[in-house]
Write an enzyme that holds these catalytic residues in place. Structure first.
Site, PDB file in Angstrom:
ATOM      1  N   CYS A 116       0.825  -1.227   0.000  1.00  0.00           N
ATOM      2  CA  CYS A 116       0.000   0.000   0.000  1.00  0.00           C
ATOM      3  C   CYS A 116       0.850   1.265   0.000  1.00  0.00           C
ATOM      4  O   CYS A 116       0.333   2.355  -0.267  1.00  0.00           O
ATOM      5  CB  CYS A 116      -0.959  -0.008   1.178  1.00  0.00           C
ATOM      6  SG  CYS A 116      -2.178  -1.332   1.016  1.00  0.00           S
ATOM      7  N   HIS A 256      -3.451   7.216   1.978  1.00  0.00           N
ATOM      8  CA  HIS A 256      -3.840   5.891   1.495  1.00  0.00           C
ATOM      9  C   HIS A 256      -5.225   5.585   2.062  1.00  0.00           C
ATOM     10  O   HIS A 256      -5.516   5.891   3.223  1.00  0.00           O
ATOM     11  CB  HIS A 256      -2.815   4.860   1.966  1.00  0.00           C
ATOM     12  CG  HIS A 256      -3.237   3.449   1.704  1.00  0.00           C
ATOM     13  ND1 HIS A 256      -3.604   3.015   0.462  1.00  0.00           N
ATOM     14  CD2 HIS A 256      -3.372   2.374   2.546  1.00  0.00           C
ATOM     15  CE1 HIS A 256      -3.936   1.728   0.532  1.00  0.00           C
ATOM     16  NE2 HIS A 256      -3.810   1.324   1.780  1.00  0.00           N
ATOM     17  N   ASN A 286     -10.140  -0.068  -0.738  1.00  0.00           N
ATOM     18  CA  ASN A 286      -8.674  -0.028  -0.718  1.00  0.00           C
ATOM     19  C   ASN A 286      -8.139  -0.635  -2.024  1.00  0.00           C
ATOM     20  O   ASN A 286      -8.217  -1.847  -2.220  1.00  0.00           O
ATOM     21  CB  ASN A 286      -8.181  -0.823   0.497  1.00  0.00           C
ATOM     22  CG  ASN A 286      -6.675  -0.796   0.653  1.00  0.00           C
ATOM     23  OD1 ASN A 286      -5.959  -0.364  -0.246  1.00  0.00           O
ATOM     24  ND2 ASN A 286      -6.206  -1.278   1.783  1.00  0.00           N
TER      25      ASN A 286
HETATM   26  O1  UT7 Z   1      -3.996  -1.096   3.348  1.00  0.00           O
HETATM   27  C1  UT7 Z   1      -3.143  -1.941   4.020  1.00  0.00           C
HETATM   28  C2  UT7 Z   1      -3.210  -1.722   5.474  1.00  0.00           C
HETATM   29  N1  UT7 Z   1      -4.446  -2.233   6.002  1.00  0.00           N
HETATM   30  C3  UT7 Z   1      -5.110  -1.530   6.908  1.00  0.00           C
HETATM   31  O2  UT7 Z   1      -4.714  -0.453   7.227  1.00  0.00           O
HETATM   32  C4  UT7 Z   1      -6.306  -2.174   7.559  1.00  0.00           C
HETATM   33  C5  UT7 Z   1      -6.223  -2.029   9.062  1.00  0.00           C
HETATM   34  N2  UT7 Z   1      -7.296  -2.683   9.785  1.00  0.00           N
HETATM   35  C6  UT7 Z   1      -8.578  -2.275   9.728  1.00  0.00           C
HETATM   36  O3  UT7 Z   1      -8.911  -1.370   8.996  1.00  0.00           O
HETATM   37  C7  UT7 Z   1      -9.588  -2.919  10.660  1.00  0.00           C
HETATM   38  O4  UT7 Z   1      -8.913  -3.669  11.614  1.00  0.00           O
HETATM   39  C8  UT7 Z   1     -10.615  -3.802   9.932  1.00  0.00           C
HETATM   40  C9  UT7 Z   1     -11.536  -2.940   9.112  1.00  0.00           C
HETATM   41  C10 UT7 Z   1      -9.906  -4.812   9.051  1.00  0.00           C
HETATM   42  C11 UT7 Z   1     -11.483  -4.539  10.980  1.00  0.00           C
HETATM   43  O5  UT7 Z   1     -12.091  -3.601  11.849  1.00  0.00           O
HETATM   44  P1  UT7 Z   1     -11.988  -3.782  13.423  1.00  0.00           P
HETATM   45  O6  UT7 Z   1     -12.753  -2.689  14.022  1.00  0.00           O
HETATM   46  O7  UT7 Z   1     -10.542  -3.887  13.791  1.00  0.00           O
HETATM   47  O8  UT7 Z   1     -12.767  -5.110  13.645  1.00  0.00           O
HETATM   48  P2  UT7 Z   1     -12.251  -6.456  14.316  1.00  0.00           P
HETATM   49  O9  UT7 Z   1     -11.324  -7.169  13.415  1.00  0.00           O
HETATM   50  O10 UT7 Z   1     -11.811  -6.176  15.718  1.00  0.00           O
HETATM   51  O11 UT7 Z   1     -13.612  -7.247  14.390  1.00  0.00           O
HETATM   52  C12 UT7 Z   1     -14.683  -6.819  15.272  1.00  0.00           C
HETATM   53  C13 UT7 Z   1     -15.844  -7.781  15.072  1.00  0.00           C
HETATM   54  C14 UT7 Z   1     -15.432  -9.252  15.134  1.00  0.00           C
HETATM   55  O12 UT7 Z   1     -16.474  -9.961  15.753  1.00  0.00           O
HETATM   56  P3  UT7 Z   1     -16.366 -10.393  17.279  1.00  0.00           P
HETATM   57  O13 UT7 Z   1     -15.122 -11.249  17.376  1.00  0.00           O
HETATM   58  O14 UT7 Z   1     -16.251  -9.120  18.036  1.00  0.00           O
HETATM   59  O15 UT7 Z   1     -17.629 -11.155  17.503  1.00  0.00           O
HETATM   60  C15 UT7 Z   1     -15.348  -9.648  13.698  1.00  0.00           C
HETATM   61  O16 UT7 Z   1     -15.580 -11.017  13.494  1.00  0.00           O
HETATM   62  O17 UT7 Z   1     -16.396  -7.578  13.777  1.00  0.00           O
HETATM   63  C16 UT7 Z   1     -16.458  -8.830  13.089  1.00  0.00           C
HETATM   64  N3  UT7 Z   1     -16.277  -8.585  11.678  1.00  0.00           N
HETATM   65  C17 UT7 Z   1     -17.300  -8.300  10.859  1.00  0.00           C
HETATM   66  N4  UT7 Z   1     -18.620  -8.191  11.063  1.00  0.00           N
HETATM   67  C18 UT7 Z   1     -19.393  -7.885  10.023  1.00  0.00           C
HETATM   68  C19 UT7 Z   1     -15.137  -8.579  10.974  1.00  0.00           C
HETATM   69  N5  UT7 Z   1     -15.391  -8.301   9.680  1.00  0.00           N
HETATM   70  C20 UT7 Z   1     -16.723  -8.125   9.604  1.00  0.00           C
HETATM   71  C21 UT7 Z   1     -17.588  -7.820   8.525  1.00  0.00           C
HETATM   72  N6  UT7 Z   1     -18.895  -7.700   8.786  1.00  0.00           N
HETATM   73  N7  UT7 Z   1     -17.145  -7.630   7.264  1.00  0.00           N
END
Ligand code: UT7
Length: 338
Positions: A116, A256, A286
């Site tokens: 990225c 980004h 992204n």
């Molecule tokens: O470009 C390269 C660099 N990449 C980035 O900068 C990405 C960095 N990371 C992020 O942007 C975020 O971490 C994500 C968008 C990938 C995820 O968001 P988050 O707020 O960190 O969510 P999480 O991974 O902590 O997940 C929270 C909850 C989980 O459920 P439980 O365990 O709390 O029951 C996930 O299973 O949200 C759930 N979850 C979803 N729910 C509905 C994860 N993905 C989804 C989804 N829809 N698509």
């Protein structure tokens, strides 16, 4: 001898037609428009559907857009750098394919994998080629067909990415404009938090690697998020400080586009207003190496010569960085009839 600086003189882009929106995704995996909008800020992303076509398909169109609008002939180009993590093939370079298809002959061409941060890494290399006087017309093209490495049964990654390409022309100038400074860093200790395990020389493609889903993006989202927020904001603030740019003097932050919350956190640390930030993540998601030039392309007509602009990125590697540009032309020159 006059001081030669590198400056961006035009921006081109190509975005595939097909739109994959949150509604359609919610029929494919257990997700919702509400979750995606509130946690990431994406409404839709474009997907390249053409059979047998890779990132070069989009790169060719972005570069052609650039040549058409500037009137620069393919034979005038000295170097093409393609920033991509989704090359058409392991080899030859996607840059070579793009050159062939737009008619650029005998120019140097290679790919750069900075994930990225790939566009910023490549722009830095282009800048050095120009500043040394070695090249006069360099194209940096970010092109990523992320849909080719995304698992559309994994809700934690498939909602995040889209396909696109965007390109800039970089040329020399002796004016006090152009690419003035950059801070580009990496930390390989972060490599296991965002990567694709299979398909390279460590784990060549086999039935086993396919069964183990090793040809898809793996991301530990929380860890990447934590590092992205601090690293991207740190370098953005550092580059402002060391170039004596106050928040009011900054025309644009071009971040980004990985997560709206990461963008907001960076803008907050820089003490700039939302109106100073280019944000189009809602419509494209992204697109990896294409996000930053795609923003420049969309905002081109609003850009003015002398604008202070900071580009900032964070990605797999980990890689991250910020680049300070004094914009080189009034964007309106390419948008007269609009
Ligand atoms: O470009 C390269 C660099 N990449 C980035 O900068 C990405 C960095 N990371 C992020 O942007 C975020 O971490 C994500 C968008 C990938 C995820 O968001 P988050 O707020 O960190 O969510 P999480 O991974 O902590 O997940 C929270 C909850 C989980 O459920 P439980 O365990 O709390 O029951 C996930 O299973 O949200 C759930 N979850 C979803 N729910 C509905 C994860 N993905 C989804 C989804 N829809 N698509």
């Amino acid at each position: 001898m006059e001081n030669i600086r590198a400056t961006i003189t035009a921006v081109g882009a190509y975005v595939p037609e097909y739109i994959l929106d949150n509604h359609e995704l919610s029929k494919m995996v257990d997700t919702s428009n509400e979750w995606i909008m509130s946690r990431v800020g994406i409404k839709e992303r474009h997907i390249l559907k053409e059979e047998g076509e890779g990132s070069s398909f989009m790169g060719v169109r972005a570069v052609q857009d650039l040549l058409d609008k500037t009137g620069v002939k393919p034979e005038e180009i000295d170097l093409v750098i393609c920033a991509t993590i989704t090359p058409d093939h392991a080899f030859p370079a996607t840059a070579n394919i793009i050159c062939d298809k737009v008619g650029i002959r005998n120019a140097q061409g290679f790919d750069m994998n900075g994930a990225c941060s790939g566009f910023l890494y490549s722009l830095d290399v282009a800048t050095k080629f120009i500043e040394t006087g070695s090249k006069k017309k360099v194209i940096v093209v970010g092109a990523d067909k992320m849909s080719s490495i995304v698992d559309y049964t994994d809700r934690t990654t498939c909602v995040l990415f889209g396909d696109a390409s965007a390109a800039v022309l970089v040329e020399p100038t002796t004016e006090d404009i152009g690419i003035k400074d950059s801070i580009l860093e990496s930390d390989g200790a972060g490599r296991h938090f965002l990567y694709m395990k299979g398909g390279g020389s460590a784990y060549p493609s086999s039935h086993e690697t396919i069964d183990a889903k090793m040809h898809y993006v793996y991301q530990d989202g929380k860890t990447v998020f934590k590092h992205a927020v601090s690293r991207m904001a740190d370098v953005s603030v550092d580059i402002m400080k060391r170039n004596n740019i106050s928040p009011e003097e900054l025309a644009w932050l071009v971040p980004h586009q990985a997560n709206l919350r990461i963008i907001d956190a960076t803008a907050k640390r820089m003490e700039i207003k939302k109106e100073q930030v280019m944000i189009n993540i809602e419509r494209y998601g992204n697109t990896t190496a294409a996000t930053i030039p795609l923003c420049l392309w969309e905002w081109e007509k609003q850009l003015n010569k002398g604008d202070n602009i900071i580009l900032a990125a964070f990605g797999a590697g980990f890689t991250w960085g910020a680049t300070y540009i004094k914009w080189g032309y009034d964007g309106s020159k390419y948008h007269k009839e609009e």
